[in-house]
Motif scaffolding. Structure first.
Motif, PDB file in Angstrom:
ATOM      1  N   ARG A  11      17.788 -35.939  30.982  1.00  0.00           N
ATOM      2  CA  ARG A  11      16.624 -36.599  31.565  1.00  0.00           C
ATOM      3  C   ARG A  11      16.690 -36.558  33.080  1.00  0.00           C
ATOM      4  NH1 ARG A  11      13.144 -38.610  28.265  1.00  0.00           N
ATOM      5  NH2 ARG A  11      13.739 -39.184  26.123  1.00  0.00           N
ATOM      6  N   ASP A  12      15.527 -36.391  33.665  1.00  0.00           N
ATOM      7  CA  ASP A  12      15.358 -36.468  35.112  1.00  0.00           C
ATOM      8  C   ASP A  12      14.192 -37.419  35.349  1.00  0.00           C
ATOM      9  OD1 ASP A  12      15.253 -36.158  37.802  1.00  0.00           O
ATOM     10  OD2 ASP A  12      14.633 -34.052  37.792  1.00  0.00           O
ATOM     11  N   GLY A  13      14.499 -38.724  35.295  1.00  0.00           N
ATOM     12  CA  GLY A  13      13.430 -39.708  35.328  1.00  0.00           C
ATOM     13  C   GLY A  13      12.697 -39.677  34.009  1.00  0.00           C
ATOM     14  N   SER A  14      11.371 -39.550  34.075  1.00  0.00           N
ATOM     15  CA  SER A  14      10.586 -39.442  32.844  1.00  0.00           C
ATOM     16  C   SER A  14      10.499 -38.002  32.359  1.00  0.00           C
ATOM     17  CB  SER A  14       9.170 -39.994  33.087  1.00  0.00           C
ATOM     18  OG  SER A  14       8.505 -39.229  34.091  1.00  0.00           O
ATOM     19  N   ASP A  15      10.932 -37.063  33.187  1.00  0.00           N
ATOM     20  CA  ASP A  15      10.898 -35.656  32.806  1.00  0.00           C
ATOM     21  C   ASP A  15      12.127 -35.283  31.972  1.00  0.00           C
ATOM     22  OD1 ASP A  15       9.633 -34.646  36.090  1.00  0.00           O
ATOM     23  OD2 ASP A  15       8.613 -35.550  34.357  1.00  0.00           O
ATOM     24  N   THR A  71      11.934 -27.574  33.562  1.00  0.00           N
ATOM     25  CA  THR A  71      11.637 -28.999  33.605  1.00  0.00           C
ATOM     26  C   THR A  71      10.322 -29.257  32.906  1.00  0.00           C
ATOM     27  OG1 THR A  71      12.791 -29.216  35.717  1.00  0.00           O
ATOM     28  CG2 THR A  71      11.299 -31.006  35.084  1.00  0.00           C
ATOM     29  N   PRO A  75       5.855 -38.426  30.513  1.00  0.00           N
ATOM     30  CA  PRO A  75       6.769 -38.739  29.398  1.00  0.00           C
ATOM     31  C   PRO A  75       6.425 -37.922  28.146  1.00  0.00           C
ATOM     32  CG  PRO A  75       5.110 -40.451  29.597  1.00  0.00           C
ATOM     33  CD  PRO A  75       4.871 -39.507  30.756  1.00  0.00           C
TER      34      PRO A  75
END
Length: 583
Positions: A11-15, A71, A75
């Motif tokens: 996960r990269d934040g919500s990505d 990426t 969400p």
């Protein structure tokens, strides 16, 4: 594949970030990275620029070495399907693969994506192989035979290496030297030798014939490599009606020159340059040999198809070209023997020399007729053969008054001429009745006279169910079920040899009997599309004409594939094998 391209997600934040770790010497295609969500809806994905690679199948394309990242904008809920494709540099390639990932845990939902991975050689080349992995009994997928996938080149390499491959193709060439496609080479070389006149010695004959054969083999190798890389566009050019008529016109010009209407020679500025050198005749032989490859080039044979597949699959141009060169030399070995040891049998000078040139003129005309015969309606070809036979009879004096003191040779010549004239009349009658076989010119009339006989089943082009893609073939096999064996016939309007098959082979009564109970399917390649080209790749078909025979389990039967010059006997044997009658 899971070892060559190790994929992980985070996960990269919500990505969601997806990363592949690539083994050394492997790469991923950027354009084949994609992600879909629930219901197959495409998701937004960002990928960094890749490295430009000149791919033999795809052209300039972006690839990743070492690592690759993507990426997916969040969400994301539910699950996502990640699709990617990669290859080994200069070696193995993998089909596009999709892995389903749980968006909550970022773990693969199952191992189905990886366990179903199967490798294929050079999917970026023109002809990727299909898997031969075992399939379920109720599957309608076609499994091509080991012979088709390995190819003649691969088989010879596996058995004895490169040297065995070269020797094998040399031997295959010798066998092909006695096929109709190579026949026109003999009068061309013989006419070249007779121009030497009294100066033709055994050594000179060997030099001229060897030069001719080496030039022919070099051109054959070159054209083969071009055909492997250019694919069907080159085949269309060589097998087109225009190319056939052009080659036939060349033979007519050679015939007219042999009859003395004009002299074929180099332009004056070239003629003056080589006049002082003995190599002038060698240059002419080389030029004739190189151009003669255009005649045998359109003839697709099993060894030729195997070499083209190998070049396209592996990109090994050197080895493929070497195999083709050996094949060309093998075809020319009988020519070299004829030029070397037959030179002493050729007339040296005088009226006999002129007669020999004129006989070669008739052979050139016969070659032209043989080429255009397949382009003409049924019966028209026999009419041309009739005119040629009667003209030959007149030429050798069949209808001239013979003097009482004429010798035995003259009387034999007159007898031969009368027989040729009679045969020409029979050919004319057969042609007018619609016959097509010069060896059976009265077959149509004989069949018509036996009117009380039950009409034999005749197979024509309309007897086949036409398909255009792999999906069409799969649907057809599923709908009809595995109850019957199948013949898949690849043909095209521009394929000259296909016309011969559809006019003379398929209507044969023995072929109709052999194909009784066989599902007949045809693939029309008159226009090359992405769909039918994909089907050709899947079934390892170089071009038309090609026949594949599948048994009741949709497995291609070993040693039954027919490529190029197809006869009624070969179709009968292959069909019987597919029906399980020749196990």
């Amino acid at each position: 594949m899971d070892q060559a391209f190790r994929m992980e997600a985070g996960r990269d934040g919500s990505d969601i970030a997806i990363r592949w770790q690539l083994e050394d010497g492997y790469y991923l295609y950027r354009e084949y990275l994609s992600v879909t969500g629930v219901g197959g809806k495409p998701l937004e994905m960002a990928t960094p620029p890749g490295v430009i690679k000149e791919d033999p199948g795809y052209g300039s394309t972006e690839v990743y070495y070492g690592t690759a990242t993507a990426t997916v904008a969040g969400p994301v809920t539910g699950s996502l399907n990640v699709t990617y494709q990669g290859c080994q540099d200069g070696g193995l390639c993998y089909p596009p693969t999709t892995v389903e990932i749980d968006a909550a845990t970022l773990e693969p939902k199952s191992d189905t994506g990886k366990s179903g991975l199967q490798t294929a050689l050079q999917s970026q080349a023109a002809f990727p192989l299909v898997s031969k992995a075992p399939k379920a009994a109720d599957s309608s997928s076609i499994r091509i035979s080991d012979q088709s996938t390995n190819g003649v080149v691969g088989s010879l390499l596996d058995r004895g290496g490169v040297l065995f491959l070269i020797v094998g193709f040399l031997g295959l060439g010798v066998l092909l030297a006695f096929t109709p496609c190579v026949f026109p080479m003999y009068p061309i070389l013989a006419a070249t030798l007779t121009r030497e006149g009294e100066s033709l010695s055994t050594g000179r004959g060997f030099a001229l014939s060897s030069t001719y054969v080496l030039a022919l083999a070099a051109a054959f190798s070159l054209f083969g490599v071009v055909a492997a890389w250019w694919g069907q566009s080159f085949q269309i050019a060589l097998q087109s009606t225009t190319a056939t008529l052009l080659v036939a016109a060349i033979f007519v010009a050679l015939a007219l020159s042999s009859f003395g209407l004009f002299e074929l020679q180099l332009p004056s500025f070239l003629r003056n340059r080589v006049a002082a050198h003995r190599g002038g005749s060698l240059m002419s032989s080389a030029a004739l040999g190189f151009s003669s490859a255009l005649v045998i080039g359109p003839c697709v044979t099993a060894p030729l198809a195997g070499a083209l597949l190998y070049i396209a699959q592996t990109g090994d141009v050197v080895l493929g070209a070497t195999a083709l060169f050996a094949l060309g030399v093998g075809k020319g070995i009988p020519l070299i023997l004829m030029g070397t040891f037959g030179s002493g049998l050729l007339p040296r000078a005088g009226q006999w020399m002129e007669r020999v040139r004129q006989v070669f003129g008739f052979l050139f005309v016969a070659t032209a007729v043989w080429l255009v015969d397949r382009l003409l309606p049924a019966g028209a070809g026999l009419l041309l053969w009739s005119v040629l036979a009667i003209t030959f009879a007149v030429f050798i004096g069949a209808f001239d008054q013979m003097r009482p003191e004429a010798g035995g040779a003259a009387r034999l010549a007159k007898s031969a001429g009368m027989l040729a004239g009679l045969y020409g009349v029979i050919l004319g009658i057969g042609g007018l009745s619609g016959a097509t076989d010069p060896l059976k010119p009265l077959a149509t009339i004989a069949a018509a006279r036996s009117g009380d006989a039950t009409p034999a089943r005749v197979i024509g082009k309309d007897s086949f169910q036409s398909i255009a893609s792999a999906a069409d073939l799969s649907s057809l096999l599923k709908a009809d079920g595995p109850a019957a064996p199948t013949l898949v016939y690849f043909t095209a309007d521009w394929c000259v040899t296909c016309r011969v098959i559809e006019r003379s082979v398929l209507p044969d009564a023995t072929v109709a009997d052999a194909l009784d109970g066989v599902r007949l399917v045809s693939v029309d390649l008159s226009e090359i599309t992405e769909a039918n080209q994909s089907l050709m790749k899947e079934l390892q078909v170089v071009g038309p004409p090609t026949m594949l025979f599948l048994d009741r389990d949709n497995q291609e039967v070993q040693d039954t594939r027919l490529v190029g010059e197809i006869t009624a006997d070969t179709v009968t044997v292959s069909a019987s094998s597919a029906k399980g009658q020749l196990r």
